[in-house]
Design a protein around this motif. Structure first.
Motif, PDB file in Angstrom:
ATOM      1  N   SER A 204      37.826   7.261  36.018  1.00  0.00           N
ATOM      2  CA  SER A 204      37.857   5.795  35.954  1.00  0.00           C
ATOM      3  C   SER A 204      36.501   5.185  35.640  1.00  0.00           C
ATOM      4  O   SER A 204      36.400   3.975  35.455  1.00  0.00           O
ATOM      5  CB  SER A 204      38.359   5.230  37.283  1.00  0.00           C
ATOM      6  OG  SER A 204      37.416   5.496  38.322  1.00  0.00           O
ATOM      7  N   GLY A 205      35.460   5.991  35.578  1.00  0.00           N
ATOM      8  CA  GLY A 205      34.120   5.465  35.364  1.00  0.00           C
ATOM      9  C   GLY A 205      33.322   5.317  36.644  1.00  0.00           C
ATOM     10  O   GLY A 205      32.148   4.949  36.592  1.00  0.00           O
ATOM     11  N   LEU A 206      33.946   5.594  37.797  1.00  0.00           N
ATOM     12  CA  LEU A 206      33.226   5.540  39.064  1.00  0.00           C
ATOM     13  C   LEU A 206      32.251   6.708  39.175  1.00  0.00           C
ATOM     14  O   LEU A 206      32.400   7.740  38.500  1.00  0.00           O
ATOM     15  CB  LEU A 206      34.200   5.578  40.245  1.00  0.00           C
ATOM     16  CG  LEU A 206      35.026   4.320  40.513  1.00  0.00           C
ATOM     17  CD1 LEU A 206      36.000   4.563  41.652  1.00  0.00           C
ATOM     18  CD2 LEU A 206      34.111   3.142  40.842  1.00  0.00           C
ATOM     19  N   PHE A 207      31.274   6.563  40.034  1.00  0.00           N
ATOM     20  CA  PHE A 207      30.328   7.656  40.283  1.00  0.00           C
ATOM     21  C   PHE A 207      30.270   7.907  41.783  1.00  0.00           C
ATOM     22  O   PHE A 207      30.600   7.048  42.591  1.00  0.00           O
ATOM     23  CB  PHE A 207      28.934   7.331  39.727  1.00  0.00           C
ATOM     24  CG  PHE A 207      28.434   5.966  40.091  1.00  0.00           C
ATOM     25  CD1 PHE A 207      27.783   5.734  41.291  1.00  0.00           C
ATOM     26  CD2 PHE A 207      28.620   4.902  39.221  1.00  0.00           C
ATOM     27  CE1 PHE A 207      27.322   4.474  41.626  1.00  0.00           C
ATOM     28  CE2 PHE A 207      28.165   3.633  39.545  1.00  0.00           C
ATOM     29  CZ  PHE A 207      27.505   3.422  40.747  1.00  0.00           C
ATOM     30  N   TRP A 208      29.836   9.103  42.142  1.00  0.00           N
ATOM     31  CA  TRP A 208      29.872   9.534  43.534  1.00  0.00           C
ATOM     32  C   TRP A 208      28.568  10.215  43.933  1.00  0.00           C
ATOM     33  O   TRP A 208      27.758  10.571  43.081  1.00  0.00           O
ATOM     34  CB  TRP A 208      31.035  10.516  43.738  1.00  0.00           C
ATOM     35  CG  TRP A 208      32.371   9.907  43.496  1.00  0.00           C
ATOM     36  CD1 TRP A 208      33.157   9.255  44.402  1.00  0.00           C
ATOM     37  CD2 TRP A 208      33.094   9.875  42.273  1.00  0.00           C
ATOM     38  NE1 TRP A 208      34.317   8.814  43.829  1.00  0.00           N
ATOM     39  CE2 TRP A 208      34.308   9.186  42.503  1.00  0.00           C
ATOM     40  CE3 TRP A 208      32.844  10.354  40.994  1.00  0.00           C
ATOM     41  CZ2 TRP A 208      35.254   8.967  41.517  1.00  0.00           C
ATOM     42  CZ3 TRP A 208      33.786  10.145  40.002  1.00  0.00           C
ATOM     43  CH2 TRP A 208      34.972   9.452  40.256  1.00  0.00           C
ATOM     44  N   THR A 209      28.404  10.407  45.243  1.00  0.00           N
ATOM     45  CA  THR A 209      27.259  11.166  45.737  1.00  0.00           C
ATOM     46  C   THR A 209      27.487  12.644  45.442  1.00  0.00           C
ATOM     47  O   THR A 209      28.604  13.075  45.119  1.00  0.00           O
ATOM     48  CB  THR A 209      27.082  10.978  47.246  1.00  0.00           C
ATOM     49  OG1 THR A 209      28.213  11.562  47.922  1.00  0.00           O
ATOM     50  CG2 THR A 209      26.954   9.517  47.611  1.00  0.00           C
ATOM     51  N   GLY A 210      26.425  13.431  45.581  1.00  0.00           N
ATOM     52  CA  GLY A 210      26.559  14.855  45.337  1.00  0.00           C
ATOM     53  C   GLY A 210      27.582  15.514  46.235  1.00  0.00           C
ATOM     54  O   GLY A 210      28.362  16.365  45.791  1.00  0.00           O
TER      55      GLY A 210
END
Length: 330
Positions: free
Chosen positions: A260-266
């Motif tokens: 969706s284009g979201l980003f996350w932590t490692g």
């Protein structure tokens, strides 16, 4: 006998210059000699000034080369080692993280027999999908040709086009606080049509082709043009998704927000299958590749190259100006 200096002197009487043995027009000849001598001195001064500048430039290039190359100890690439290629900053043509530089570095790392594995050390927010696609394709090709493992190690950020590249690696290692993901495509710009109407400014844009100016910020975008742009973005997005799925395979967790284009932590990226493990460069070299010696293969545009480009651009600009100033016959 009349006085030659008196008004009544005869026209045949010699003038002062003739009396001194000087030829007629000697004043003009003397002035021309003086002007030519002045021009010659100016040319000599200009040549000396240009020579001095070139000499200083050569000296600076030599010093830069000495400090950047000869002054640093060089690792023995024939011994077992971990090859490191940095991908930092914007991924774009002309940047340090361009396909030209990264592919050259990766190719050199694969070709060295001493390199037991290649690490793509990534810290980038993304950039051009074209540049990322070129790098991804070449990494996968070289990995299959040389049968050497490739690992992506993420520092602060591995988003968008950077993750596009990372998905070509055998495994992706991240820090628990790294930013990972942003699998999406965007096209941005501004529209000033409403403001222009309020200011009473008329945009006069002439085109051949009804859609030639549809990205012009001063021209309203039609529904048809918006749909066309959206279709193009969705096609590139699908290409991105296919590359990620091909690289990560069954490790990806089924989630509607994954692309969706979201980003996350490692840590979240590991949980979602976007990354494999929490680790850093030293760990991967020591425990995974089993070659603690690190050799940096990163291709960078050094100070000397930048100076040379700027100097070359300045010379080119000066040449263009000189050509423009030369009179021509028409």
């Amino acid at each position: 006998m009349s006085d030659p200096m008196t008004p009544g002197a005869s026209p045949q009487d010699p003038s002062p210059s003739a009396a001194a043995g000087l030829q007629p027009g000697w004043e003009r000849q003397a002035m021309e000699r003086l002007m030519f001598a002045t021009l010659a001195e100016q040319r000599k001064a200009r040549r000396w000034r240009n020579f001095t500048r070139l000499a200083w430039l050569a000296f600076l290039v030599f010093l830069t080369w000495t400090f950047l190359y000869r002054g640093a100890p060089k690792a023995d690439k024939t011994l077992p080692h971990t090859a490191v290629v940095e991908i930092k900053g914007e991924i774009a043509d002309g940047a340090d993280a361009s396909a030209e530089f990264v592919v050259a570095a990766v190719r050199a790392a694969f070709e060295d027999e001493g390199a037991k594995g290649i690490v793509l050390l990534i810290n980038s927010p993304g950039g051009s999908p074209v540049q990322a696609g070129i790098i991804n394709d070449e990494v996968r090709r070289l990995r299959a040709k040389y049968n050497k493992p490739v690992y992506a190690v993420v520092e602060e950020t591995c988003a968008s086009a950077a993750y596009y590249i990372a998905s070509a690696a055998d495994k992706i290692y991240v820090d628990k606080a790294s930013i990972v993901g942003s699998i999406g495509v965007l096209m941005d710009g501004f529209g000033f049509t409403g403001l222009m109407e309020k200011l009473g400014v008329e945009r006069r844009l002439l085109t051949a082709g009804e859609n030639k100016g549809f990205l012009d910020p001063f021209t309203p975008m039609t529904d048809k043009q918006r749909a066309y742009a959206q279709t193009m973005l969705e096609q590139i997005h699908k290409q991105f998704i296919d590359v990620v799925k091909a690289g990560r395979g069954k490790r990806l967790k089924d989630s509607p927000e994954l692309f969706s284009g979201l980003f996350w932590t490692g840590q979240q990226a590991v949980d979602m299958g976007l990354a494999d493990q929490l680790a850093n460069l030293d760990f991967v070299a020591r425990e995974v590749i089993k070659a603690e010696e690190l050799v940096d293969y990163t291709r960078r545009e050094n100070v000397a190259e930048r100076l040379a480009k700027r100097f070359g651009a300045a010379i080119g600009e000066g040449a263009v100006r000189a050509m423009r100033s030369v009179p021509s016959v028409r």
